[in-house]
Design a protein around this motif. Structure first.
Motif, PDB file in Angstrom:
ATOM      1  N   ALA A 243      39.930  30.902  39.520  1.00 23.69           N
ATOM      2  CA  ALA A 243      40.040  31.718  38.354  1.00 23.69           C
ATOM      3  C   ALA A 243      39.577  33.065  38.477  1.00 23.69           C
ATOM      4  CB  ALA A 243      39.319  31.136  37.197  1.00 23.69           C
ATOM      5  N   ASN A 244      39.386  33.499  39.645  1.00 24.66           N
ATOM      6  CA  ASN A 244      38.703  34.704  39.859  1.00 24.66           C
ATOM      7  C   ASN A 244      39.698  35.807  39.365  1.00 24.66           C
ATOM      8  OD1 ASN A 244      36.287  33.905  40.620  1.00 24.66           O
ATOM      9  ND2 ASN A 244      36.431  34.366  42.961  1.00 24.66           N
ATOM     10  N   PRO A 245      39.285  37.014  39.082  1.00 29.46           N
ATOM     11  CA  PRO A 245      37.907  37.432  38.611  1.00 29.46           C
ATOM     12  C   PRO A 245      37.786  36.563  37.244  1.00 29.46           C
ATOM     13  CG  PRO A 245      39.333  39.134  38.340  1.00 29.46           C
ATOM     14  CD  PRO A 245      40.139  38.183  39.123  1.00 29.46           C
ATOM     15  N   VAL A 246      36.218  35.931  37.155  1.00 28.05           N
ATOM     16  CA  VAL A 246      35.889  35.365  35.753  1.00 28.05           C
ATOM     17  C   VAL A 246      35.777  36.368  34.739  1.00 28.05           C
ATOM     18  CG1 VAL A 246      35.249  33.251  37.288  1.00 28.05           C
ATOM     19  CG2 VAL A 246      33.631  34.959  36.858  1.00 28.05           C
ATOM     20  N   ILE A 247      35.283  37.588  35.360  1.00 28.42           N
ATOM     21  CA  ILE A 247      35.077  38.631  34.185  1.00 28.42           C
ATOM     22  C   ILE A 247      35.846  39.801  34.562  1.00 28.42           C
ATOM     23  CG2 ILE A 247      33.303  39.885  33.028  1.00 28.42           C
ATOM     24  CD1 ILE A 247      31.478  37.807  32.936  1.00 28.42           C
ATOM     25  N   PRO A 248      36.478  40.581  33.870  1.00 24.33           N
ATOM     26  CA  PRO A 248      37.294  41.681  34.074  1.00 24.33           C
ATOM     27  C   PRO A 248      36.579  43.007  34.347  1.00 24.33           C
ATOM     28  CG  PRO A 248      38.014  41.094  31.936  1.00 24.33           C
ATOM     29  CD  PRO A 248      37.144  40.038  32.299  1.00 24.33           C
ATOM     30  N   GLY A 249      35.227  42.979  34.627  1.00 26.85           N
ATOM     31  CA  GLY A 249      34.520  44.083  34.669  1.00 26.85           C
ATOM     32  C   GLY A 249      32.988  43.821  35.183  1.00 26.85           C
ATOM     33  N   ASN A 250      32.239  44.653  34.770  1.00 30.56           N
ATOM     34  CA  ASN A 250      30.859  44.628  35.271  1.00 30.56           C
ATOM     35  C   ASN A 250      30.398  45.096  36.458  1.00 30.56           C
ATOM     36  OD1 ASN A 250      28.245  44.068  33.986  1.00 30.56           O
ATOM     37  ND2 ASN A 250      28.063  41.714  34.641  1.00 30.56           N
ATOM     38  N   HIS A 251      29.657  46.145  36.742  1.00 32.38           N
ATOM     39  CA  HIS A 251      29.036  46.658  38.007  1.00 32.38           C
ATOM     40  C   HIS A 251      27.781  46.009  38.185  1.00 32.38           C
ATOM     41  CE1 HIS A 251      28.086  49.614  41.029  1.00 32.38           C
ATOM     42  NE2 HIS A 251      29.256  49.895  40.949  1.00 32.38           N
ATOM     43  N   GLU A 252      26.958  45.647  37.178  1.00 27.79           N
ATOM     44  CA  GLU A 252      25.881  44.714  37.826  1.00 27.79           C
ATOM     45  C   GLU A 252      25.825  43.231  37.399  1.00 27.79           C
ATOM     46  OE1 GLU A 252      25.568  47.240  35.151  1.00 27.79           O
ATOM     47  OE2 GLU A 252      25.103  49.191  36.444  1.00 27.79           O
ATOM     48  N   VAL A 253      25.428  42.534  38.118  1.00 27.47           N
ATOM     49  CA  VAL A 253      25.725  40.993  37.969  1.00 27.47           C
ATOM     50  C   VAL A 253      24.537  40.286  37.425  1.00 27.47           C
ATOM     51  CG1 VAL A 253      26.435  38.730  38.671  1.00 27.47           C
ATOM     52  CG2 VAL A 253      27.546  41.123  39.508  1.00 27.47           C
ATOM     53  N   LEU A 254      24.275  40.104  36.064  1.00 28.72           N
ATOM     54  CA  LEU A 254      23.068  39.739  35.516  1.00 28.72           C
ATOM     55  C   LEU A 254      23.605  38.401  34.710  1.00 28.72           C
ATOM     56  CD1 LEU A 254      20.219  39.186  34.600  1.00 28.72           C
ATOM     57  CD2 LEU A 254      20.480  40.929  33.027  1.00 28.72           C
ATOM     58  N   VAL A 255      23.240  37.131  35.275  1.00 33.74           N
ATOM     59  CA  VAL A 255      23.799  35.845  34.819  1.00 33.74           C
ATOM     60  C   VAL A 255      22.636  34.822  34.641  1.00 33.74           C
ATOM     61  CG1 VAL A 255      25.393  33.892  35.270  1.00 33.74           C
ATOM     62  CG2 VAL A 255      26.118  36.000  35.904  1.00 33.74           C
ATOM     63  N   TRP A 256      22.645  33.918  33.590  1.00 34.16           N
ATOM     64  CA  TRP A 256      21.790  32.759  33.505  1.00 34.16           C
ATOM     65  C   TRP A 256      22.308  31.547  32.700  1.00 34.16           C
ATOM     66  CZ3 TRP A 256      22.286  37.605  30.544  1.00 34.16           C
ATOM     67  CH2 TRP A 256      22.360  37.358  29.260  1.00 34.16           C
ATOM     68  N   PRO A 257      21.682  30.702  32.795  1.00 37.38           N
ATOM     69  CA  PRO A 257      22.263  29.580  32.154  1.00 37.38           C
ATOM     70  C   PRO A 257      21.906  29.588  30.466  1.00 37.38           C
ATOM     71  CG  PRO A 257      20.037  28.900  33.382  1.00 37.38           C
ATOM     72  CD  PRO A 257      20.395  30.223  33.685  1.00 37.38           C
ATOM     73  N   GLN A 258      22.868  29.471  29.781  1.00 36.09           N
ATOM     74  CA  GLN A 258      22.511  29.475  28.252  1.00 36.09           C
ATOM     75  C   GLN A 258      22.942  27.968  27.804  1.00 36.09           C
ATOM     76  OE1 GLN A 258      21.576  32.405  26.637  1.00 36.09           O
ATOM     77  NE2 GLN A 258      21.474  31.148  24.673  1.00 36.09           N
ATOM     78  N   GLY A 259      21.863  27.263  27.467  1.00 36.38           N
ATOM     79  CA  GLY A 259      22.202  25.869  27.025  1.00 36.38           C
ATOM     80  C   GLY A 259      22.878  25.118  28.179  1.00 36.38           C
TER      81      GLY A 259
END
Length: 342
Positions: A243-259
């Motif tokens: 499915a890449n790209p999973v987000i069509p933007g973003n220069h800084e990758v900050l990801v976390w588990p949310q529930g």
């Protein structure tokens, strides 16, 4: 909170939440698809989080010293750990990876270099920078970006991502023979055919989820997008998601588990309907906007205590570190705190 379910397309669909007759539901879905523009994701129902910024001690502003690209933060025993790029010029393209520790997240002690540049002629001979950390199988896995070329005027980065491993967060670190763990795609039409950078790791569904940013050949940094690769083992091999790209933007990758899902904080790069926001995906792949972000961090690394636990208890990070900026000063490490608003 409204959840939007638009990933690759230009328009989002809204999930019906009432007991609507099937025929009416279909009609409503068609109407929404026809009349709702992308700006609908900015509706008043969205919550807002505000980020506040403050100096920290020990790895803050220092004349002649660049510190930038901080990793996410982990806690080992009574100490917090962070890794970052260090050098003498503003960009990260002539740097090595260093680390610091803190008892409280405010007062830091620089401990030394974790990773030097690679040998001459290798993919990481020019610089090693933008580190991040994975804790798995009782070991510490340091992901980092490398470039092969010496930084100079007209420099065109050729970054790839490698992994080093240690039994201690203090090192010593051993580079994997299988490096690079992720390189730019060989297909010029792919979103990451020019370069890959900025790893961010989660443990999810018993596998290792590796989010990263990529840029296509011929595209500018402003057209950076976010991808995902998954492995059965922390050392890889990491396989790009279809499915890449999973987000069509973003220069800084900050990801976390949310529930039970995954959330990502989007900065100022990307389509305007998703910038300065938090996006969420139940499946970690198809992201939709859930929050606005006010005064978001610049290249932030967060304290994410549930990132590798698969506990289902992850939430918006409360604090982290970022790149700080000041006049006549090289980049330095700064602190940010997150306050959830209306």
């Amino acid at each position: 909170m409204i959840r939007l379910f638009s990933s690759q397309g230009d328009h989002g669909n809204r999930k019906s939440s009432g007991a609507i007759h099937n025929k009416a539901r279909v009609t409503l879905g068609l109407l929404i698809a026809l009349v709702i523009a992308p700006s609908w994701v900015d509706a008043q129902e969205l919550k807002t989080v505000e980020v506040v910024h403050s100096p920290l001690q020990g790895i803050g502003a220092e004349p002649g010293v660049m510190r930038r690209d901080p990793s996410d933060i982990i806690k080992v025993d009574d100490l917090y750990y962070v890794w970052y790029s260090k050098g003498k010029i503003s960009p990260g393209y002539d740097a090595t990876v260093w680390y610091a520790t803190s008892p409280d997240g405010h007062n830091w002690t620089e401990q030394g270099m974790s990773l030097d540049k690679g040998k001459s002629g290798t993919w990481e001979a020019g610089s090693v920078f933008t580190p991040n950390i994975l804790v798995a199988e009782g070991r510490y896995w340091l992901f980092y970006t490398g470039t092969s070329k010496e930084y100079r005027k007209g420099f065109n980065p050729d970054s790839k991502i490698g992994i080093a491993v240690s039994d201690s967060p203090n090192g010593p670190w051993q580079r994997l023979d299988s490096n690079p763990a992720l390189k730019n795609s060989d297909n010029p039409d792919d979103f990451d055919s020019h370069l890959v950078d900025d790893a961010c790791l989660l443990v999810r569904e018993g596998k290792y989820w590796f989010y990263y940013k990529g840029r296509q050949l011929g595209k500018s940094p402003a057209q950076t997008q976010m991808g995902l690769a998954i492995a059965d083992h922390p050392q890889g091999p990491y396989v790009r998601h279809e499915a890449n790209p999973v987000i069509p933007g973003n220069h800084e990758v900050l990801v976390w588990p949310q529930g039970d899902g995954v959330a990502a904080m989007i900065g100022t790069t990307g389509p305007k309907e998703i910038t300065n926001s938090i996006m969420y995906a139940d499946d970690g792949i198809h992201f939709s906007k859930t929050h606005r972000v006010k005064n978001g961090p610049w290249a932030g690394g967060a304290y994410r205590p549930e990132a590798f636990t698969q506990s289902g208890k992850g939430d918006i990070p409360e604090w982290g570190v970022e790149i700080g900026r000041a006049k006549k000063q090289l980049p330095f490490i700064h602190r940010f705190d997150v306050k959830e608003g209306n």
